[in-house]
Scaffold this motif. Structure first.
Motif, PDB file in Angstrom:
ATOM      1  N   VAL A  68      -6.645  -4.048  -3.106  1.00 57.56           N
ATOM      2  CA  VAL A  68      -7.361  -4.321  -4.363  1.00 57.56           C
ATOM      3  C   VAL A  68      -7.938  -3.036  -4.933  1.00 57.56           C
ATOM      4  O   VAL A  68      -7.951  -2.842  -6.144  1.00 57.56           O
ATOM      5  CB  VAL A  68      -8.454  -5.395  -4.149  1.00 57.56           C
ATOM      6  CG1 VAL A  68      -9.361  -5.510  -5.348  1.00 57.56           C
ATOM      7  CG2 VAL A  68      -7.820  -6.742  -3.836  1.00 57.56           C
ATOM      8  N   ARG A  69      -8.396  -2.154  -4.044  1.00 55.66           N
ATOM      9  CA  ARG A  69      -8.891  -0.854  -4.534  1.00 55.66           C
ATOM     10  C   ARG A  69      -7.757  -0.067  -5.187  1.00 55.66           C
ATOM     11  O   ARG A  69      -7.969   0.626  -6.180  1.00 55.66           O
ATOM     12  CB  ARG A  69      -9.508  -0.052  -3.393  1.00 55.66           C
ATOM     13  CG  ARG A  69     -10.865  -0.548  -2.963  1.00 55.66           C
ATOM     14  CD  ARG A  69     -11.591   0.446  -2.065  1.00 55.66           C
ATOM     15  NE  ARG A  69     -10.799   0.932  -0.956  1.00 55.66           N
ATOM     16  CZ  ARG A  69     -10.913   0.525   0.300  1.00 55.66           C
ATOM     17  NH1 ARG A  69     -11.792  -0.401   0.625  1.00 55.66           N
ATOM     18  NH2 ARG A  69     -10.162   1.048   1.238  1.00 55.66           N
ATOM     19  N   LEU A 121      -7.332  -8.945   6.130  1.00 56.74           N
ATOM     20  CA  LEU A 121      -8.332  -8.889   5.056  1.00 56.74           C
ATOM     21  C   LEU A 121      -8.712  -7.450   4.719  1.00 56.74           C
ATOM     22  O   LEU A 121      -9.004  -7.132   3.561  1.00 56.74           O
ATOM     23  CB  LEU A 121      -9.559  -9.705   5.432  1.00 56.74           C
ATOM     24  CG  LEU A 121      -9.314 -11.207   5.603  1.00 56.74           C
ATOM     25  CD1 LEU A 121     -10.599 -11.915   5.999  1.00 56.74           C
ATOM     26  CD2 LEU A 121      -8.707 -11.828   4.369  1.00 56.74           C
ATOM     27  N   GLY A 122      -8.694  -6.561   5.719  1.00 56.38           N
ATOM     28  CA  GLY A 122      -8.926  -5.142   5.451  1.00 56.38           C
ATOM     29  C   GLY A 122      -7.819  -4.549   4.590  1.00 56.38           C
ATOM     30  O   GLY A 122      -8.080  -3.773   3.671  1.00 56.38           O
ATOM     31  N   GLY A 164      -5.070  -6.008  -9.518  1.00 54.82           N
ATOM     32  CA  GLY A 164      -4.230  -7.184  -9.688  1.00 54.82           C
ATOM     33  C   GLY A 164      -3.909  -7.888  -8.381  1.00 54.82           C
ATOM     34  O   GLY A 164      -3.517  -9.052  -8.374  1.00 54.82           O
ATOM     35  N   LEU A 165      -4.097  -7.210  -7.273  1.00 57.54           N
ATOM     36  CA  LEU A 165      -3.846  -7.813  -5.968  1.00 57.54           C
ATOM     37  C   LEU A 165      -4.943  -8.810  -5.589  1.00 57.54           C
ATOM     38  O   LEU A 165      -4.766  -9.616  -4.692  1.00 57.54           O
ATOM     39  CB  LEU A 165      -3.732  -6.729  -4.892  1.00 57.54           C
ATOM     40  CG  LEU A 165      -3.234  -7.172  -3.543  1.00 57.54           C
ATOM     41  CD1 LEU A 165      -1.787  -7.624  -3.624  1.00 57.54           C
ATOM     42  CD2 LEU A 165      -3.373  -6.049  -2.541  1.00 57.54           C
ATOM     43  N   GLY A 166      -6.045  -8.794  -6.311  1.00 59.52           N
ATOM     44  CA  GLY A 166      -7.148  -9.720  -6.023  1.00 59.52           C
ATOM     45  C   GLY A 166      -6.722 -11.175  -6.073  1.00 59.52           C
ATOM     46  O   GLY A 166      -7.312 -12.026  -5.395  1.00 59.52           O
ATOM     47  N   LEU A 203       0.823  -1.208   0.000  1.00 62.89           N
ATOM     48  CA  LEU A 203       0.000   0.000   0.000  1.00 62.89           C
ATOM     49  C   LEU A 203       0.859   1.262   0.000  1.00 62.89           C
ATOM     50  O   LEU A 203       0.591   2.198  -0.755  1.00 62.89           O
ATOM     51  CB  LEU A 203      -0.938   0.000   1.206  1.00 62.89           C
ATOM     52  CG  LEU A 203      -2.069  -1.018   1.131  1.00 62.89           C
ATOM     53  CD1 LEU A 203      -2.751  -1.159   2.488  1.00 62.89           C
ATOM     54  CD2 LEU A 203      -3.065  -0.639   0.051  1.00 62.89           C
ATOM     55  N   ILE A 204       1.880   1.286   0.836  1.00 64.14           N
ATOM     56  CA  ILE A 204       2.754   2.459   0.912  1.00 64.14           C
ATOM     57  C   ILE A 204       3.426   2.711  -0.435  1.00 64.14           C
ATOM     58  O   ILE A 204       3.476   3.849  -0.913  1.00 64.14           O
ATOM     59  CB  ILE A 204       3.789   2.291   2.039  1.00 64.14           C
ATOM     60  CG1 ILE A 204       3.079   2.378   3.398  1.00 64.14           C
ATOM     61  CG2 ILE A 204       4.900   3.328   1.925  1.00 64.14           C
ATOM     62  CD1 ILE A 204       3.947   1.988   4.576  1.00 64.14           C
TER      63      ILE A 204
END
Length: 138
Positions: free
Chosen positions: A65-66, A58-59, A70-72, A40-41
């Protein structure tokens, strides 16, 4: 260099190979969270404290993913990390195997995200980008 998460991978691999104890369940969970926080960073996202289904991991995945759909692909890996942790904590006769499987999933998550962050170290396997220069064209 051992990829994007060299210390994390070295600790997990040493435990899996029997050269050191496996990191504990809580440490493995923290490692998985560290991988997603790093993602994320480096995507320029502020890390949120959202909890999904009772878990920050999971959060973090949902937020990731947002930031990049591709992280899905690693959703099931995150869920399995939590599943194996629960098995290890609830069923003593299954604890050793579940602990080892959790460590393998954390390693996979670190390698997957590491490969997305730095694809130059990827070899030829299912998550590697297609390299046309390596195809034998007839």
């Amino acid at each position: 260099m051992r990829g994007v998460f060299p210390e994390l991978l070295a600790d997990v691999e040493a435990g899996l190979e029997g050269r050191a104890p496996l990191p504990g369940l809580d440490r493995l969970l923290a490692m998985a969270e560290e991988v997603l926080v790093t993602w994320l960073i480096l995507q320029g996202e502020a890390v949120e404290s959202d909890v999904v289904e009772g878990h920050w991991l999971l959060g973090l995945h949902r937020q990731g993913v947002r930031a990049n759909p591709g992280l899905g692909a690693c959703r099931d890996t995150c869920r399995e990390i939590l599943f194996r942790r629960n098995i290890a904590r609830l069923y003593p006769e299954e604890a050793a195997q579940a602990h080892r499987l959790m460590a393998l999933r954390v390693k996979h998550l670190a390698q997957f995200i590491g490969g997305k962050l730095d694809p130059s170290g990827l070899g030829d396997f299912c998550h590697a980008p297609l390299r046309l220069d390596r195809l034998d064209m007839v």
